[in-house]
Write an enzyme that holds these catalytic residues in place. Structure first.
Site, mmCIF file in Angstrom:
data_model
loop_
_atom_site.group_PDB
_atom_site.id
_atom_site.type_symbol
_atom_site.label_atom_id
_atom_site.label_comp_id
_atom_site.label_asym_id
_atom_site.label_seq_id
_atom_site.Cartn_x
_atom_site.Cartn_y
_atom_site.Cartn_z
ATOM 1 N N THR A 122 0.532 12.929 2.326
ATOM 2 C CA THR A 122 -0.013 11.687 2.563
ATOM 3 C C THR A 122 0.295 11.305 3.986
ATOM 4 O O THR A 122 1.476 11.212 4.475
ATOM 5 C CB THR A 122 0.797 10.623 1.468
ATOM 6 O OG1 THR A 122 0.700 11.102 0.127
ATOM 7 C CG2 THR A 122 0.622 9.443 1.602
ATOM 8 N N CYS A 262 7.414 8.337 -2.702
ATOM 9 C CA CYS A 262 6.372 7.916 -2.506
ATOM 10 C C CYS A 262 5.772 6.591 -2.204
ATOM 11 O O CYS A 262 5.783 6.072 -1.129
ATOM 12 C CB CYS A 262 5.383 8.412 -3.343
ATOM 13 S SG CYS A 262 5.201 10.181 -3.427
HETATM 14 C C1 UDX Z 1 3.674 7.986 -7.391
HETATM 15 C C2 UDX Z 1 2.101 7.552 -7.885
HETATM 16 O O1 UDX Z 1 2.010 7.225 -9.194
HETATM 17 C C3 UDX Z 1 1.411 8.865 -7.798
HETATM 18 O O2 UDX Z 1 -0.232 8.755 -8.015
HETATM 19 C C4 UDX Z 1 1.654 9.573 -6.216
HETATM 20 O O3 UDX Z 1 0.901 10.636 -6.069
HETATM 21 C C5 UDX Z 1 3.063 9.501 -6.026
HETATM 22 O O4 UDX Z 1 3.690 8.256 -6.350
HETATM 23 P P1 UDX Z 1 5.605 8.940 -8.919
HETATM 24 O O5 UDX Z 1 6.537 8.404 -7.754
HETATM 25 O O6 UDX Z 1 5.964 10.250 -9.180
HETATM 26 O O7 UDX Z 1 4.137 8.709 -8.522
HETATM 27 O O8 UDX Z 1 6.049 7.813 -9.963
HETATM 28 P P2 UDX Z 1 5.158 6.818 -10.533
HETATM 29 O O9 UDX Z 1 5.019 7.088 -12.142
HETATM 30 O O10 UDX Z 1 4.140 6.125 -10.035
HETATM 31 O O11 UDX Z 1 6.667 5.651 -10.562
HETATM 32 C C6 UDX Z 1 7.144 5.010 -9.459
HETATM 33 C C7 UDX Z 1 8.277 4.452 -9.612
HETATM 34 O O12 UDX Z 1 7.729 3.073 -10.121
HETATM 35 C C8 UDX Z 1 9.510 4.885 -10.630
HETATM 36 O O13 UDX Z 1 10.531 4.387 -10.072
HETATM 37 C C9 UDX Z 1 9.144 4.017 -12.018
HETATM 38 O O14 UDX Z 1 10.158 3.641 -12.628
HETATM 39 C C10 UDX Z 1 8.474 2.705 -11.435
HETATM 40 N N1 UDX Z 1 7.629 1.792 -12.441
HETATM 41 C C11 UDX Z 1 6.430 2.358 -12.786
HETATM 42 C C12 UDX Z 1 8.156 0.769 -12.518
HETATM 43 O O15 UDX Z 1 9.018 0.268 -12.528
HETATM 44 N N2 UDX Z 1 7.134 -0.044 -13.640
HETATM 45 C C13 UDX Z 1 5.998 0.499 -13.945
HETATM 46 O O16 UDX Z 1 5.206 -0.125 -14.787
HETATM 47 C C14 UDX Z 1 5.582 1.692 -13.580
#
Ligand code: UDX
Length: 437
Positions: A122, A262
């Site tokens: 990214t 991310c």
């Molecule tokens: C993210 C993107 O989803 C992905 O497409 C990209 O390639 C990398 O970044 P990731 O960091 O693995 O992926 O996790 P993700 O499922 O997006 O969750 C990120 C954070 O948001 C976590 O801390 C999760 O607990 C939080 N979250 C997610 C919430 O607090 N509420 C939600 O409804 C969803």
């Protein structure tokens, strides 16, 4: 196809395994010797469901090998994927692209006119063009560069790589798109669309997608702040607005907010890049998204103080320290941050996590490690659930209550069965929920 994957972190290992599973001959290149040693002995250096087994399978087929540096063999790859990290720069919001440039410069020494260099990291919009220029200068000919952002989520990384919603390719050269179509053929044959775009659009798609997701989470957490003072319930509200198909139910889970390697750094990197481009005002709302997110962590600390008074010497158990379940990644983890802040206020904090205690290593010795949930709970005056691992959702509140000194729990992810916990005599506080007893 013979394929090189440079940089073997969460993204690189998953991509290397996925490409090998598709039948390609993959050479993974990693300069960290410790990581390389683990991978070469068949061990994934982090926890990701299904990846360990898949790595062993593809290594057995001979489709995947690892090495420290480029050699004649890796130089003959038709595609080279750049998968190195772009962390937040220390002391600024900008993304640190130095690893991407270092990897590209190394690669420029071995590429041929026919090699295609594909960035998956990214990066701030505009990076690919600068990188192409620098590589071409070093190589002495026009290096073919394309950008192919990755959207995988930790916890479901391999599945996301093999069954993505879409494949995005930005390029100046149709040969690059064709080669990538060939490489991804089994995925495309399953119906996944490939979007061939210009390079800046492809770079932007990734940060725009992550900004949107972060905004959605902060939106619901902002509503949680309002719900808390208005006596409303955020879980019911999220369900009600999510039923509108234009809004959708996903990414409306309220709680202690987003973390990870991310979302937080990508919104900050985007703010920084937009300012450089003179359009900072266009994405200024992301500053708010970040602030709302961090305020949820403050709120948990505030609630702990409200409930326990002075935290000095108070025994607190934090359930879950990874930034999300099914991952051992601690980068910008909201629950770990809360644990450290409670500890800095004098509390005796124990942390439990099914997978991530190993990632702590010997950092943060002030946090006591609890190998079992039960030992961690012994005499606890407050429990904070910070990461929604499935084992926490199935805790029996009745027997659990016998272990603690005080039946008080803050559900930082809004996942516990409120009625069951209350019936077992617990005082349960859920962020943004009208359930306090
Ligand atoms: C993210 C993107 O989803 C992905 O497409 C990209 O390639 C990398 O970044 P990731 O960091 O693995 O992926 O996790 P993700 O499922 O997006 O969750 C990120 C954070 O948001 C976590 O801390 C999760 O607990 C939080 N979250 C997610 C919430 O607090 N509420 C939600 O409804 C969803």
């Amino acid at each position: 196809m013979k394929i090189g994957v440079i940089g073997l972190g969460y993204l690189g290992v998953t991509h290397a395994v996925a490409m090998a599973k598709l039948g390609h001959e993959v050479i993974g290149i990693e300069s960290d010797r410790e990581k390389l040693k683990l991978l070469s002995s068949g061990k994934v250096p982090f926890f990701e469901p299904g990846l360990q087994e898949a790595l062993i399978d593809v290594t057995k087929t001979g489709n995947l090998s690892f090495q420290e540096k480029h050699d004649r063999n890796s130089a003959s790859c038709q595609l080279h994927f750049l998968c190195v990290g772009t962390p937040q720069e220390i002391g600024s919001y900008a993304a640190d692209t130095s690893h991407v440039f270092a990897a590209a410069e190394e690669l420029a020494r071995v590429v041929s006119e026919y090699t295609i260099v594909v960035g998956k990291s990214t990066v701030p919009v505009g990076t690919a063009e600068v990188l192409r220029g620098r590589m071409s200068e070093l190589a002495g000919f026009n290096v073919i560069v394309a950008w192919n952002p990755e959207f995988l989520r930790e916890g479901t990384a391999l599945e996301d790589s093999l069954n993505p919603d879409r494949i995005v390719v930005g390029s100046w050269d149709s040969a690059a798109v064709e080669k990538l179509r060939e490489a991804y053929k089994p995925i495309l044959d399953n119906g996944t669309p490939l979007l061939a775009l210009d390079v800046p659009t492809a770079e932007l798609v990734k940060v725009a997608a992550n900004s949107f997701l972060a905004t959605k989470i902060s939106f619901i957490n902002a509503m949680a702040e309002v719900a808390e003072v208005a006596g409303a319930d955020i879980v019911d509200l999220a369900e009600a607005i999510g039923m509108d198909e234009r809004i959708g139910k996903k990414f409306l889970r309220s709680g202690v907010g987003f973390g990870g390697g991310c979302l937080p750094k990508d919104i900050r990197g985007f703010l920084s890049r937009a300012e450089e481009l003179g359009v900072g005002a266009a994405v200024d709302f992301l500053r708010n998204v970040d602030e709302v997110n961090l305020r949820r962590r403050d709120r948990v600390v505030e609630l702990a103080q409200q409930e326990l008074g002075d935290l000095q010497g108070k025994k607190i158990l934090v359930l879950g320290i990874s930034f999300k379940p099914d991952s051992d990644d601690l980068r910008d983890s909201p629950s770990l941050d809360v644990a450290l802040r409670l500890s800095a206020l004098g509390a005796k904090v124990r942390v439990h996590d099914p997978m991530a205690l190993g990632s702590l290593g010997d950092r943060y010795p002030e946090l006591e490690r609890a190998k079992e949930i039960e030992t961690g709970a012994k005499d606890a005056e407050l429990i904070f659930l910070g990461t929604e691992w499935s084992e926490y959702k199935s805790i029996d509140p009745a027997s659990f209550g016998d272990l603690v000194a005080n039946k008080l729990i803050i559900d930082g992810r809004n996942v516990l069965d409120v009625a069951a916990w209350q019936a077992a005599g617990w005082r349960l506080i859920a962020l943004g929920r009208n359930v306090h007893n």
